[in-house]
Design a protein around this motif. Structure first.
Motif, PDB file in Angstrom:
ATOM      1  N   ALA A 165       0.839  -1.200   0.000  1.00  0.00           N
ATOM      2  CA  ALA A 165       0.000   0.000   0.000  1.00  0.00           C
ATOM      3  C   ALA A 165       0.875   1.252   0.000  1.00  0.00           C
ATOM      4  CB  ALA A 165      -0.933  -0.015   1.206  1.00  0.00           C
ATOM      5  N   ALA A 166       1.945   1.231   0.793  1.00  0.00           N
ATOM      6  CA  ALA A 166       2.858   2.383   0.829  1.00  0.00           C
ATOM      7  C   ALA A 166       3.462   2.609  -0.562  1.00  0.00           C
ATOM      8  CB  ALA A 166       3.966   2.143   1.858  1.00  0.00           C
ATOM      9  N   TYR A 167       3.832   1.515  -1.225  1.00  0.00           N
ATOM     10  CA  TYR A 167       4.428   1.639  -2.556  1.00  0.00           C
ATOM     11  C   TYR A 167       3.397   2.141  -3.568  1.00  0.00           C
ATOM     12  CZ  TYR A 167       7.024   0.486  -6.780  1.00  0.00           C
ATOM     13  OH  TYR A 167       7.656   0.566  -7.990  1.00  0.00           O
ATOM     14  N   ALA A 171       4.133   5.302  -5.728  1.00  0.00           N
ATOM     15  CA  ALA A 171       4.419   5.120  -7.155  1.00  0.00           C
ATOM     16  C   ALA A 171       3.266   5.592  -8.026  1.00  0.00           C
ATOM     17  CB  ALA A 171       4.719   3.651  -7.445  1.00  0.00           C
ATOM     18  N   LEU A 172       2.028   5.396  -7.560  1.00  0.00           N
ATOM     19  CA  LEU A 172       0.871   5.680  -8.404  1.00  0.00           C
ATOM     20  C   LEU A 172       0.056   6.857  -7.900  1.00  0.00           C
ATOM     21  CD1 LEU A 172      -0.175   1.942  -8.796  1.00  0.00           C
ATOM     22  CD2 LEU A 172       1.095   3.325 -10.453  1.00  0.00           C
ATOM     23  N   GLY A 173       0.415   7.368  -6.717  1.00  0.00           N
ATOM     24  CA  GLY A 173      -0.311   8.518  -6.181  1.00  0.00           C
ATOM     25  C   GLY A 173      -1.733   8.199  -5.764  1.00  0.00           C
ATOM     26  N   GLU A 324      11.455   9.981  -2.789  1.00  0.00           N
ATOM     27  CA  GLU A 324      10.288  10.092  -1.906  1.00  0.00           C
ATOM     28  C   GLU A 324      10.426   9.202  -0.675  1.00  0.00           C
ATOM     29  OE1 GLU A 324       6.601  10.231  -3.982  1.00  0.00           O
ATOM     30  OE2 GLU A 324       7.489  11.199  -5.729  1.00  0.00           O
ATOM     31  N   ASP A 325      11.616   8.667  -0.471  1.00  0.00           N
ATOM     32  CA  ASP A 325      11.964   7.963   0.760  1.00  0.00           C
ATOM     33  C   ASP A 325      10.973   6.858   1.116  1.00  0.00           C
ATOM     34  OD1 ASP A 325      13.339   7.225   2.957  1.00  0.00           O
ATOM     35  OD2 ASP A 325      13.243   9.149   3.986  1.00  0.00           O
ATOM     36  N   LEU A 326      10.922   5.842   0.259  1.00  0.00           N
ATOM     37  CA  LEU A 326       9.985   4.730   0.439  1.00  0.00           C
ATOM     38  C   LEU A 326      10.170   4.029   1.783  1.00  0.00           C
ATOM     39  CD1 LEU A 326       7.799   2.856  -0.699  1.00  0.00           C
ATOM     40  CD2 LEU A 326       9.577   1.602  -1.912  1.00  0.00           C
TER      41      LEU A 326
END
Lengths: 348, 348
Positions: A165-167, A171-173, A324-326
């Motif tokens: 979910a974080a990714y 990645a997709l906003g 964006e510091d994943l």
């Protein structure tokens, strides 16, 4: 986070070798001139390729004698972390000299070296491999785990959900991604014990940065009904490869069908724009760059067969998750999820 | 075995209802006039549909008030074995009044009723669901298990291999089928413990009516490299549904692409024969009829969405396995495999 991340690139991995990797890096640099690049591998070969691209002149080259091949076992690869181009790229991340590493080489070896060198991040039991896939909906979806973990328990699956979910948000906003567990039916009673337990844990989640939408079957993956698909690495790998194999199967059938008669050949020529559209949707280069989630450091895996555009796309993925510091985002979401879960338990 | 097998058909199952089932049965009877048919379900409805097809006039009708729907759980369905059209078809097999049963209804319910009523055959731990799939090679392949067993141990997988090979020889006439285990890599070290153990057991097999060719990855399924693909029911179901979903995804993309411009529409019209060829290959009706292997009695599952031709094909599958006595063939192959395995152990 530094606004101009440095990406350490294994210049020797992948079917196209250094020529494809360096040309792809040049494309990535053309798109984003703030990118800083480090190449690891045979310095003579790398410098010869770099000479073709003035925009790469300021890149760093780290020489390594050793190359890990597709036949090397993970256990062998680990022992060659320091000497190999793949290992050097990951060690650059570990040393803080690069914000992310990229390789198009042996996936199992990359996974093993990355895990051992960077270690799993605090609060995560096991890292997972995540990739973007096309859908018929408005957005791509995030799918994980794609093969890092053959067996997974419920806790692993829940952590994959949080990381995926974080990714997806990054990645997709997507503000509040719809997360689903891959299963062989959508009823609560379907599937393995691990899946049922994970679903029960995910259903408790209230609020937070995403929502759990239950199970999904493999024939609904591309229909735009989910933003994040979570599975163990065995099932995820089977699904991913079934999808890739079927796409190739059908394009092969199409090729046969359209060369079966003169009339069909003429139809093909007339239909060229339609086929170009199809090819654009199905070209794996447009979705290149799978991400290892859950490590203390960012590692991106490119398809071995990626072309220059594919390599450039994977580098862009690495730059984006670095900027964006994943890792920080995953930590925050994990804390958020656990605080909500604890509250719910307190109420019950 | 009787040269003119009787097939008991659940006339109420499937999306198209009795109209599609009865019309499909009429098609099957046109192709093979020696077939004898029994329909189970609402007698009034069935007789009304039968009236359209004089070739069905000699069929038997067994009236049942009850219909098992897609929403019914297997545990609920079992209790309605005697009252339902699905149960009545299977009980006709159990009583020796029919050589095989066919239903296009709820798969989980059919599996549960069939297992409980017919019981697993001697020497087999668990039955499996097997289907034929198209390949780019000369022959279709047999894939199993497609969802009957979520968890499988090595012994189950070995038994699936024997049953799948027997079905491949019977259905496709392949003398010595190449059997492979579905895995996430082809090296001996890849995959779950169950897979590695099953591979070790299968590698011991020498001679016999088939040969074991190791592991296969899901992206190679349609390449004509295997005749029988064995997996646990969870992975098999994920692979099958990923394939079905991707085929639909791509045909939807094609439809979009070819309606995107006038030129493409013209190209589509010119290319119609090529698309007809593609559709023929991908139409699931041409491969309809999955078989439950390992029960004391033959049961065939049709796709719920099958059309008349699909139903006729599934009936033909039921007739073929009844005529050629699939259950006896599996028993023979199992004895053959076990005698070879024992010999090998004796030598070691």
């Amino acid at each position: 986070m530094d606004e101009a991340p440095r990406i350490a690139i294994d210049a020797m991995g992948g079917d196209g070798g250094p020529a494809t990797i360096i040309a792809g890096a040049a494309q990535a640099r053309d798109r984003d001139s703030s990118l800083r690049l480090t190449f690891t591998g045979d310095e003579t070969v790398i410098r010869a390729e770099m000479a073709r691209f003035p925009q790469l002149a300021d890149s760093i080259v780290v020489h390594c004698d050793d190359v890990i091949t597709g036949d090397d076992k993970p256990s062998q690869a680990i022992r060659r972390t320091k000497s190999s181009s793949m290992g050097a790229a990951i060690l650059a991340v570990k040393a803080g000299e690069a914000a992310a590493a990229l390789s198009a080489g042996n996936t199992g070896a990359l996974m093993a070296i990355a895990k051992l060198s960077l270690r799993t991040m605090h609060g995560i039991d096991r890292p997972a491999l995540a990739a973007l896939m096309p859908t018929l909906g408005d957005n791509d979806l995030v799918m994980l785990d794609l093969g890092a973990n053959t067996d997974c328990d419920a806790r692993n699956l829940v952590e994959f959900a949080v990381m995926g979910a974080a990714y997806s948000r990054l990645a997709l906003g997507i503000e509040s991604p719809r997360v689903r567990l891959l299963n062989i039916g959508t009823e609560e009673l379907k599937g393995t014990g691990e899946l049922k337990e994970a679903a029960a844990m995910l259903r408790q989640q209230t609020g937070g940065a995403w929502r759990f939408d239950g199970f999904i079957e493999a024939d609904r993956l591309g229909r735009g009904e989910a933003d994040v698909i979570v599975s163990d690495g065995f099932s995820g790998n089977i699904a991913l490869k079934s999808i890739e194999g079927t796409a190739r199967f059908i394009t092969d059938l199409l090729r046969r069908a359209f060369s079966s008669s003169l009339r069909s050949k003429a139809g093909f020529i007339l239909s060229r724009p339609a086929f170009a559209l199809l090819r654009h949707h199905l070209d794996p280069n447009n979705h290149n760059g799978a991400v290892f989630l859950g490590l203390n450091g960012l590692v991106v895996k490119s398809h071995g067969g990626a072309d220059e555009k594919g390599i450039a796309n994977a580098i862009a993925v690495a730059a984006k998750i670095a900027r964006e510091d994943l890792t920080r985002r995953i930590t925050d979401d994990l804390e958020d999820f656990r605080s909500h879960a604890v509250q719910t338990e307190g109420v019950a």
